[in-house]
Scaffold this active site. Structure first.
Site, PDB file in Angstrom:
ATOM      1  N   ILE A  29       1.131  -0.818  -0.385  1.00 45.33           N
ATOM      2  CA  ILE A  29       0.057  -0.479  -0.359  1.00 45.33           C
ATOM      3  C   ILE A  29       1.242   1.324  -0.376  1.00 45.33           C
ATOM      4  CG2 ILE A  29      -2.292   1.374   0.720  1.00 45.33           C
ATOM      5  CD1 ILE A  29      -2.601  -1.549   2.482  1.00 45.33           C
ATOM      6  N   THR A  76      -6.591  -1.167  10.526  1.00 47.04           N
ATOM      7  CA  THR A  76      -7.041  -2.081   9.461  1.00 47.04           C
ATOM      8  C   THR A  76      -8.247  -2.081  10.134  1.00 47.04           C
ATOM      9  OG1 THR A  76      -7.258  -4.659   9.378  1.00 47.04           O
ATOM     10  CG2 THR A  76      -5.879  -3.616  11.216  1.00 47.04           C
ATOM     11  N   ASP A  77      -9.743  -2.936   9.851  1.00 46.05           N
ATOM     12  CA  ASP A  77      -9.590  -3.391  10.432  1.00 46.05           C
ATOM     13  C   ASP A  77     -10.530  -4.704  10.794  1.00 46.05           C
ATOM     14  OD1 ASP A  77     -10.349  -5.787   8.321  1.00 46.05           O
ATOM     15  OD2 ASP A  77     -12.568  -5.266   6.924  1.00 46.05           O
ATOM     16  N   GLU A  78      -9.117  -5.419  10.673  1.00 45.34           N
ATOM     17  CA  GLU A  78      -8.852  -6.742  11.787  1.00 45.34           C
ATOM     18  C   GLU A  78      -9.002  -6.500  12.912  1.00 45.34           C
ATOM     19  OE1 GLU A  78      -6.364  -9.412   9.910  1.00 45.34           O
ATOM     20  OE2 GLU A  78      -6.897  -8.724   7.980  1.00 45.34           O
ATOM     21  N   PRO A 116      -6.109 -20.661  11.790  1.00 45.23           N
ATOM     22  CA  PRO A 116      -6.107 -21.340  13.353  1.00 45.23           C
ATOM     23  C   PRO A 116      -7.302 -19.793  13.324  1.00 45.23           C
ATOM     24  CG  PRO A 116      -4.283 -21.632  13.147  1.00 45.23           C
ATOM     25  CD  PRO A 116      -4.578 -21.271  11.841  1.00 45.23           C
ATOM     26  N   ARG A 140     -15.266 -10.968   3.222  1.00 48.70           N
ATOM     27  CA  ARG A 140     -13.869  -9.751   3.756  1.00 48.70           C
ATOM     28  C   ARG A 140     -14.944  -8.715   2.760  1.00 48.70           C
ATOM     29  NH1 ARG A 140     -12.415 -12.394   7.038  1.00 48.70           N
ATOM     30  NH2 ARG A 140     -10.415 -13.233   7.499  1.00 48.70           N
ATOM     31  N   TYR A 171      -1.582 -10.595  14.428  1.00 50.49           N
ATOM     32  CA  TYR A 171      -1.375  -9.313  13.608  1.00 50.49           C
ATOM     33  C   TYR A 171      -2.041  -8.306  14.667  1.00 50.49           C
ATOM     34  CZ  TYR A 171      -2.963  -6.752  10.030  1.00 50.49           C
ATOM     35  OH  TYR A 171      -3.001  -5.359   8.860  1.00 50.49           O
ATOM     36  N   LYS A 205      -2.160  -4.906  16.283  1.00 50.50           N
ATOM     37  CA  LYS A 205      -2.714  -3.693  15.290  1.00 50.50           C
ATOM     38  C   LYS A 205      -3.046  -2.674  15.928  1.00 50.50           C
ATOM     39  CE  LYS A 205      -2.083  -1.787  11.698  1.00 50.50           C
ATOM     40  NZ  LYS A 205      -0.837  -0.417  10.895  1.00 50.50           N
TER      41      LYS A 205
END
Ligand code: NAD
Ligand code: TYD
Length: 354
Positions: free
Chosen positions: A12, A133-135, A292, A223, A159, A163
């Site tokens: 990005i 991130t949306d995560e 997982p 997603r 991850y 974030k």
């Protein structure tokens, strides 16, 4: 005026650098550690461009960041640098903690000191934009409303947890010290120069190589997909007009189950580069063991950025995915150098004589 971006040799960040310099003459200082995900070949067209200054280094290297801020006096710092691949974070989370949490903390400290010493007018105009991130919001059930900015943080992978921690630090630096921060939480990006460990480029590259197309679990995880250049335009807009301390969710209004993405990529390749071996690339689809803790569904409500800043994505999923597949077909060298590892020699080859 100048901006400093971190992680500008990644997917990005590099797209952002290319788009920025296509639209303005404002120089960019680009600080990137060049991990496996950093690829200066993506920025080869800027080799002779004095507006782009590349510096190899770590956002956690306080002395280096202090020096870059003092030397270049940027009006804004944009933090793209991160370890970004969920599967890698499951196998070895340490780098995620170091870069995404400790690195962001050190960057914030350096920026706070620099900002604190700025003259009043520059200080008021300065921005730190943190790309997230949306995560961080966790996983949605099938009927749940899409993530708004007010959604609870419920990260599920190393991850997304790292974030989330970085987002909290950024928020705290605004709340505590008044640092003028902006945070964007974006959905899954796709487009040119995407490292082929992520789903869409992996599918294209594996399909063309006659390899299996691995679909985790039942392939029904959802997603929201955004063309990378739309993410870049959203970041430019937030930088320009976002209100300090605010969070903006960025998304493409394109919720799709993974298997639909796989079938779309296969259909486009069938049309644009028909396979000699099988009737369709979809014959290469292979269901494999699930990730997982795999988040089931992400969906972004991008209403705030549209209402408040007038930003909307320019691409539909259909137009963006077609451009993406076409880009990979037109750039086999970039892909080959990533696969062979030759892109990692680029710095030495390119700058050996400098
Ligand atoms: P990427 O992995 O392609 O690139 C990351 C870049 O950061 C690489 O060039 C790498 O060399 C650099 N980097 C890593 N550690 C560093 C460090 N300690 N110091 C300096 N540079 C370092 O990632 P990306 O997909 O371009 O993501 C960029 C940002 O956007 C990340 O913060 C990510 O969390 C966020 N994001 C990504 C997506 C997506 O779909 N890819 C979606 C939403 C948000
Ligand atoms: P990915 O591109 O890794 O992004 P993220 O995990 O950040 O969303 O994966 C996108 C989706 O595709 C995710 O649900 C995992 C799935 N996936 C597969 O089914 N097969 C694969 O080989 C990969 C890399 C991902």
């Amino acid at each position: 005026m100048t901006i400093l971006i971190t992680g500008g040799a990644g997917f990005i960040g590099a797209n952002f650098v290319l788009d920025w310099l296509a639209q303005t003459d404002e120089p960019i200082v680009n600080l990137d550690k060049l991990t496996y995900a950093g690829n200066l070949e993506t920025l080869a067209s800027l080799d002779a461009d004095a507006r782009h200054m590349f510096v190899q280094g770590d956002i956690g290297d306080s002395a280096l960041v202090d020096r870059l801020l003092a030397e270049h006096q940027p009006r804004a710092v944009l933090n793209f640098a991160a370890e970004s691949h969920v599967d890698r974070s499951i196998h070895s989370p340490e780098d995620f903690i170091q870069t995404n949490i400790v690195g962001t903390f050190r960057l914030l400290e350096a920026v706070r000191a620099y900002w604190g010493g700025m003259p009043a007018q520059e200080k008021a105009a300065f921005r730190l934009l943190h790309v997230s991130t949306d995560e961080v919001y966790g996983s949605l059930g099938a009927g749940d409303p899409a993530f708004a900015e007010t959604h609870r943080y419920e990260p599920n992978s190393p991850y997304s947890a790292s974030k989330a921690a970085s987002d909290h630090l950024v928020r705290a630096y605004h709340h505590t010290y008044g640092l003028p921060v902006l945070t964007t939480n974006c959905s899954n990006n796709y487009g040119p120069y995407h490292f082929p460990e992520k789903l869409i480029p992996l599918l294209i590259v594996n399909a063309l190589a006659g390899k299996p197309l691995p679909v985790y679990g039942d392939g029904m995880q959802v997603r929201d997909w955004l063309y990378v250049k739309d993410h870049c335009s959203a970041i430019r807009r937030v930088l320009e007009a976002g209100r300090p301390g605010e969070v903006y969710n960025v998304g493409g209004w394109n919720e799709k189950p993974n298997i639909e993405i796989v079938n779309t990529v296969c259909a486009l390749l069938d049309e644009l580069r028909p396979s000699l071996g099988t009737s369709s690339y979809s014959a290469q689809i292979s269901y494999v063991k699930d990730r997982p803790g795999h988040d089931r569904r992400y969906a972004i409500d991008a209403g705030k950025i549209e209402r408040e800043l007038g930003w909307k994505p320019a691409e539909t999923f259909e137009s963006g995915i077609r451009k993406t597949v076409q880009w990979y077909l037109a750039n086999p060298e970039w892909v080959a150098h990533v696969q062979s590892g030759a892109y990692r020699d680029w710095v030495q080859t390119q700058y050996a004589s400098v």
